[in-house]
Structure formats: structure tokens, C-alpha cells
Design a protein around this motif. Structure first.
Motif, PDB file in Angstrom:
ATOM      1  N   TYR A   1       0.831  -1.212   0.000  1.00 24.71           N
ATOM      2  CA  TYR A   1       0.000   0.000   0.000  1.00 24.71           C
ATOM      3  C   TYR A   1       0.865   1.262   0.000  1.00 24.71           C
ATOM      4  O   TYR A   1       0.566   2.220  -0.717  1.00 24.71           O
TER       5      TYR A   1
ATOM      6  N   GLU B   1      -5.095  10.042  -5.934  1.00 19.83           N
ATOM      7  CA  GLU B   1      -5.090   8.567  -5.898  1.00 19.83           C
ATOM      8  C   GLU B   1      -4.088   8.031  -4.872  1.00 19.83           C
ATOM      9  O   GLU B   1      -4.200   6.888  -4.445  1.00 19.83           O
TER      10      GLU B   1
ATOM     11  N   PRO C   1      -5.564   7.311  -0.512  1.00 17.64           N
ATOM     12  CA  PRO C   1      -6.123   6.088   0.092  1.00 17.64           C
ATOM     13  C   PRO C   1      -5.103   4.989   0.397  1.00 17.64           C
ATOM     14  O   PRO C   1      -5.137   4.422   1.498  1.00 17.64           O
TER      15      PRO C   1
ATOM     16  N   ARG D   1      -3.154   6.010   3.478  1.00 13.88           N
ATOM     17  CA  ARG D   1      -4.011   5.888   4.670  1.00 13.88           C
ATOM     18  C   ARG D   1      -4.175   4.421   5.079  1.00 13.88           C
ATOM     19  O   ARG D   1      -4.164   4.103   6.263  1.00 13.88           O
ATOM     20  N   THR D   2      -4.318   3.541   4.097  1.00  9.96           N
ATOM     21  CA  THR D   2      -4.440   2.115   4.397  1.00  9.96           C
ATOM     22  C   THR D   2      -3.176   1.605   5.080  1.00  9.96           C
ATOM     23  O   THR D   2      -3.253   0.878   6.069  1.00  9.96           O
TER      24      THR D   2
END
Length: 161
Positions: free
Chosen positions: A62, A77, A80, A83-84
Motif C-alpha cells: 500500500y 489517488e 487512500p 491511509r491504508t
């Protein structure tokens, strides 16, 4: 077939399937890292995505996706996956913090950039680059006294330019 034998068979198949998925995910992660090392971010992005598809718990992938998106100019893009990685407490969490900070700075969202680079600094308090970057973000946000303080700290920690 006895119920206990069936359970062992299911367990055996599950373990072997998990090992195969993990091996595929690790293979894709290594390929992605190779391409990323040579700044081939389109290819690296593809392999990081394949790594996550093979194993959604592949934490480091990630961060890699976020880094690739950043370098490809796909700033929104990039948020996320960073953040994951942060939510999963990835081993590369410090890179996720500095990466998402850079994304927010590129989007002129300096308060968010400052927040995330501060999280990086909390993890790596002796890293001069973190203070230098936060100084840049403070300066961009017109918070000059905070910027000066961070630049001074970066110099005190050995940053030369």
C-alpha cells in the motif's frame, strides 16, 4: 470420509492456498520494489497492485502504491493507499506518513501536510529531513517562525543544505 479427516483436508488445502497467495504477493512485491528502485513507477504500480490483489494484507504494498501515484502525479489517488498503510500499521509506516505529507503539500493542503510529517517526526525524531520538510510546509503556509525553528533543528541534527 470421517469428519476429522475432512477437517484436516480443508486445513491442508487452506494452508497451501495461503502459502501460494503469500508467495505470489511476495513475488509481486519484489518485482514492484525492483521497478520502483529504478524509478519505473508505471511498472512498479502494476506490481504493487498485483501484490495487494494476491494478498490484501500485504502492508508494504500500500505504501508502494502511494509512492508510485505520487511520482506519477496522481496525488488524489495516492491518499487512500497511504491511509491504508497507516491504518494497517505497516512496517513502512514512516514512509506512508512522509509520503502522504508530500501529497498534501503538492495539493497545497499544508495543515494536513504538517500534521502527517509531524507523525513522521514522532517516529523518527533524529531524522533531519523530517524537520526540513516540515519547515518547508510551514513556510508554504506562511508560518515563518515555525519554519525557522524546524530548519534550525534540521541543521542541528546534521542537515547541511
Amino acid at each position: 470420509m470421517r469428519p476429522l479427516s475432512l477437517i484436516y483436508l480443508i486445513l491442508f488445502i487452506s494452508v497451501n492456498t495461503l502459502a501460494q497467495v503469500t508467495d505470489e504477493s511476495t513475488y509481486f512485491l519484489k518485482k514492484a520494489s525492483y521497478h520502483s528502485k529504478y524509478h519505473e513507477y508505471d511498472s512498479a504500480y502494476k506490481y504493487f497492485k498485483l501484490s495487494v490483489a494476491a494478498n490484501p494484507k500485504q502492508k508494504n504494498a500500500y505504501t508502494g502504491i502511494g509512492v508510485c501515484c505520487f511520482h506519477l502525479g496522481k496525488y488524489r489517488e495516492a491518499i487512500p493507499p497511504f491511509r491504508t498503510a497507516i491504518e494497517m500499521d505497516a512496517p513502512t509506516i514512516e514512509h506512508a506518513y512522509s509520503g502522504i505529507a508530500g501529497v498534501y503539500a503538492a495539493l497545497n493542503r499544508y495543515d494536513s501536510a504538517i500534521y502527517f510529517i509531524t507523525k513522521f517526526i514522532e517516529l523518527k525524531p533524529q531524522n533531519a529531513l523530517g524537520y526540513d520538510l516540515r519547515g518547508d510546509y510551514y513556510a508554504s503556509a506562511l508560518k515563518y517562525s515555525e519554519a525557522f525553528h524546524d530548519y534550525k533543528t534540521a541543521i542541528d541534527l546534521g542537515m547541511s543544505d
